[in-house]
Scaffold this active site. Structure first.
Site, short mmCIF file in Angstrom:
data_model
loop_
_atom_site.label_atom_id
_atom_site.label_comp_id
_atom_site.label_asym_id
_atom_site.label_seq_id
_atom_site.Cartn_x
_atom_site.Cartn_y
_atom_site.Cartn_z
N LYS A 296 28.88 7.61 83.19
CA LYS A 296 28.51 8.71 82.29
C LYS A 296 29.54 9.81 82.45
CE LYS A 296 25.07 9.75 79.45
NZ LYS A 296 24.18 8.83 78.71
P1 NAD Z 1 21.22 15.21 70.38
O1 NAD Z 1 22.17 16.23 70.81
O2 NAD Z 1 21.49 14.46 69.13
O3 NAD Z 1 19.75 15.88 70.21
C1 NAD Z 1 19.10 16.59 71.22
C2 NAD Z 1 17.86 17.24 70.60
O4 NAD Z 1 17.08 17.84 71.61
C3 NAD Z 1 18.18 18.35 69.59
O5 NAD Z 1 17.21 18.31 68.55
C4 NAD Z 1 18.00 19.62 70.42
O6 NAD Z 1 17.67 20.75 69.60
C5 NAD Z 1 16.81 19.21 71.26
N1 NAD Z 1 16.67 19.95 72.50
C6 NAD Z 1 17.59 20.23 73.45
N2 NAD Z 1 17.03 20.90 74.46
C7 NAD Z 1 15.70 21.04 74.15
C8 NAD Z 1 14.60 21.62 74.79
N3 NAD Z 1 14.73 22.23 75.98
N4 NAD Z 1 13.39 21.56 74.17
C9 NAD Z 1 13.25 20.95 72.99
N5 NAD Z 1 14.26 20.37 72.33
C10 NAD Z 1 15.47 20.43 72.90
O7 NAD Z 1 21.02 14.22 71.62
P2 NAD Z 1 20.52 12.72 71.60
O8 NAD Z 1 21.69 11.83 71.49
O9 NAD Z 1 19.40 12.61 70.63
O10 NAD Z 1 19.98 12.56 73.10
C11 NAD Z 1 18.67 12.97 73.48
C12 NAD Z 1 18.30 12.31 74.79
O11 NAD Z 1 18.38 10.87 74.64
C13 NAD Z 1 19.22 12.63 75.97
O12 NAD Z 1 18.45 12.60 77.16
C14 NAD Z 1 20.20 11.46 75.97
O13 NAD Z 1 20.80 11.25 77.24
C15 NAD Z 1 19.26 10.33 75.61
N6 NAD Z 1 19.92 9.14 75.06
C16 NAD Z 1 20.73 9.21 73.97
C17 NAD Z 1 21.29 8.04 73.46
C18 NAD Z 1 22.12 8.03 72.22
O14 NAD Z 1 22.45 6.92 71.75
N7 NAD Z 1 22.45 9.15 71.62
C19 NAD Z 1 21.06 6.81 74.09
C20 NAD Z 1 20.21 6.78 75.20
C21 NAD Z 1 19.64 7.95 75.67
#
Ligand code: NAD
Length: 426
Positions: free
Chosen positions: A113
């Site tokens: 990561k």
């Molecule tokens: P992203 O940046 O697209 O979206 C994050 C979202 O969370 C946004 O809507 C933001 O406003 C919201 N957010 C941030 N902090 C917040 C809080 N304190 N309270 C409420 N909402 C909050 O990110 P993503 O890619 O959707 O990733 C989200 C999670 O999923 C992370 O933990 C990431 O590691 C995990 N993840 C992502 C992927 C991927 O393919 N993108 C894969 C596996 C896991």
């Protein structure tokens, strides 16, 4: 002013949570100390300092990371996060979880990561591109299709993956699409990758609702925290599959559907949230806080935002009986125990959100073979693999009378250790 762009405040320590989970599984598996020693330590940690001249003329130095946890089962694999609070311990925890995730999904990768401590909203597109390219320049010998393959995570997207691919290819002197996944389709991205994590969460939710609640998706209410890539696509597919979405949130606030269910299509909701600030002014919803969203009286709660959202301070207030960890590490170990005691079931992150790395693997395979699969093919493979992974972990947990998280990490650690033993790591 400079600090507000480049530096963050360390609030939570997901790495100690990841180590606590590993310690409990090591005990359960009676793991030999020499393998536990290897797994509790990352293999390589790169910290880079990237000076960047901003449009307004000043030079700001950003800190970037890439942590490689284990590659016994294949090249390192894991996302790139741009966040003002990103730090080395985040990268360590997330890299360990990637090692478990790739093992659970049975894809031939290890775990890594990385990211940059930056608030990307404070940079313009050109600055963001230059920062991404300099980051790749500094990591160029430690990434590659057979070494370590980055992907999107929080605040990174297909455009940023495209810049990573282009910069790496420029340095190598030829086109290398397999160096990164989550690219735009036009640059060798896979059909279905953008929505794969959310789709996988929805598939897992369907399986968990049947197995744990004895219900079908159309019988249950759901609240989703976070409306980014993962959260919004989770809502999209759950709505398609008939679930009743009762609340959504983002960093600016939360919205509770009037009458208990959003009476609008996903496209309308998504469109209304293009400006994320509108979350508190949706006419068909009541504005609530993020804390209230987590505590909603729903059947299923899906934290899909960030780590450390459910802790010992709010765990006893959570009413949902099924929690799907769409985000990585949203529940701390002490909150885990409180929730279990209250009778809640948790589907852990390393399973629930593994659809993303699975389709990333499909993308890598297509790139290496110069192939392109249809969306139908990708989605069919995703459905089968997620369903099988869920079944395997559910049945192992039932057999051993342990929780799903312990079962998932135990299955993963066992696979990684078998690979280390067969390869003669000791
Ligand atoms: P992203 O940046 O697209 O979206 C994050 C979202 O969370 C946004 O809507 C933001 O406003 C919201 N957010 C941030 N902090 C917040 C809080 N304190 N309270 C409420 N909402 C909050 O990110 P993503 O890619 O959707 O990733 C989200 C999670 O999923 C992370 O933990 C990431 O590691 C995990 N993840 C992502 C992927 C991927 O393919 N993108 C894969 C596996 C896991």
């Amino acid at each position: 002013m400079v600090e507000s762009i480049g530096q963050g405040v360390f609030e939570k320590d997901p790495y100690s949570n990841a180590l606590t989970q590993l310690a409990s599984v090591a005990e359960f598996l009676d793991l030999e100390p020499e393998y536990y020693e290897v797994l509790k330590t990352t293999m390589k940690e790169l910290v880079v300092h990237i000076p960047l001249k901003l449009a307004r003329g000043e030079v700001v130095t950003f800190t970037g990371y890439r942590v490689q946890h284990n590659n016994a089962r294949g090249p390192f694999k894991g996302g790139i996060r741009y966040h003002k609070n990103m730090d080395l311990n985040d990268a360590r925890a997330l890299s360990m979880w990637m090692t478990w995730k790739t093992a659970i999904m049975d894809v031939p990768f290890g775990g890594a990561k990385g990211g940059i401590t930056v608030d990307p909203d404070k940079l313009n597109m050109d600055e963001l591109e230059q920062l991404t390219r300099r980051y790749v320049d500094m990591l160029k010998d430690d990434i590659g299709p057979e070494i370590d393959i980055p992907a999107p995570d929080v605040n990174t997207n297909p455009q940023i993956m495209g810049w990573i691919m282009n910069e790496y290819s420029r340095l190598r002197g030829f086109n290398v699409p397999a160096v990164v996944t989550g690219k735009p389709l036009e640059l060798g991205g896979s059909e279905g990758r953008l929505s794969a994590t959310g789709k996988g969460v929805a598939i897992c939710t369907r399986e968990a609702v049947q197995r744990f609640l004895g219900k079908e998706l159309h019988d249950v209410t759901v609240a989703v925290q976070g409306f980014g890539n993962v959260g919004s696509n989770t809502v999209r597919f759950l709505m398609d599959m008939g679930a009743k979405i009762a609340g959504v949130s983002n960093i600016y606030g939360a919205a509770k559907a009037k009458g208990g269910l959003f009476g609008v299509s996903f496209d309308k909701l998504n469109n209304d949230l293009v400006n994320p600030h509108s979350i508190s002014s949706l006419v068909y919803a009541e504005p609530i806080t993020n804390e209230e969203l987590l505590e909603m009286d729903v059947d299923v709660l899906i934290p899909a935002a960030m780590e450390g959202q459910i802790t010992e301070y709010n765990a006893s207030k959570i009413k949902a009986k099924l929690i799907m960890e769409a985000a990585n590490g949203p529940i701390t170990p002490s909150a885990d125990s409180i929730l279990y005691k209250g009778g809640a079931k948790i589907v852990p992150d390393v399973l629930a959100n593994a659809g993303g790395v699975l389709v990333s693997y499909f993308e890598w395979v297509q790139n290496l073979n110069r192939d392109h699969w249809s969306e139908i093919e990708v989605n069919a493979k995703l459905d089968v693999k997620m369903k099988n992974a869920f079944k395997q972990i559910f049945e192992f947990a039932a057999l051993k009378n342990i929780e799903m998280r312990e079962a998932a990490v135990a299955i993963a650690v066992d696979k990684v250790v078998k690979a280390m033993k067969l390869a003669g790591w000791h």
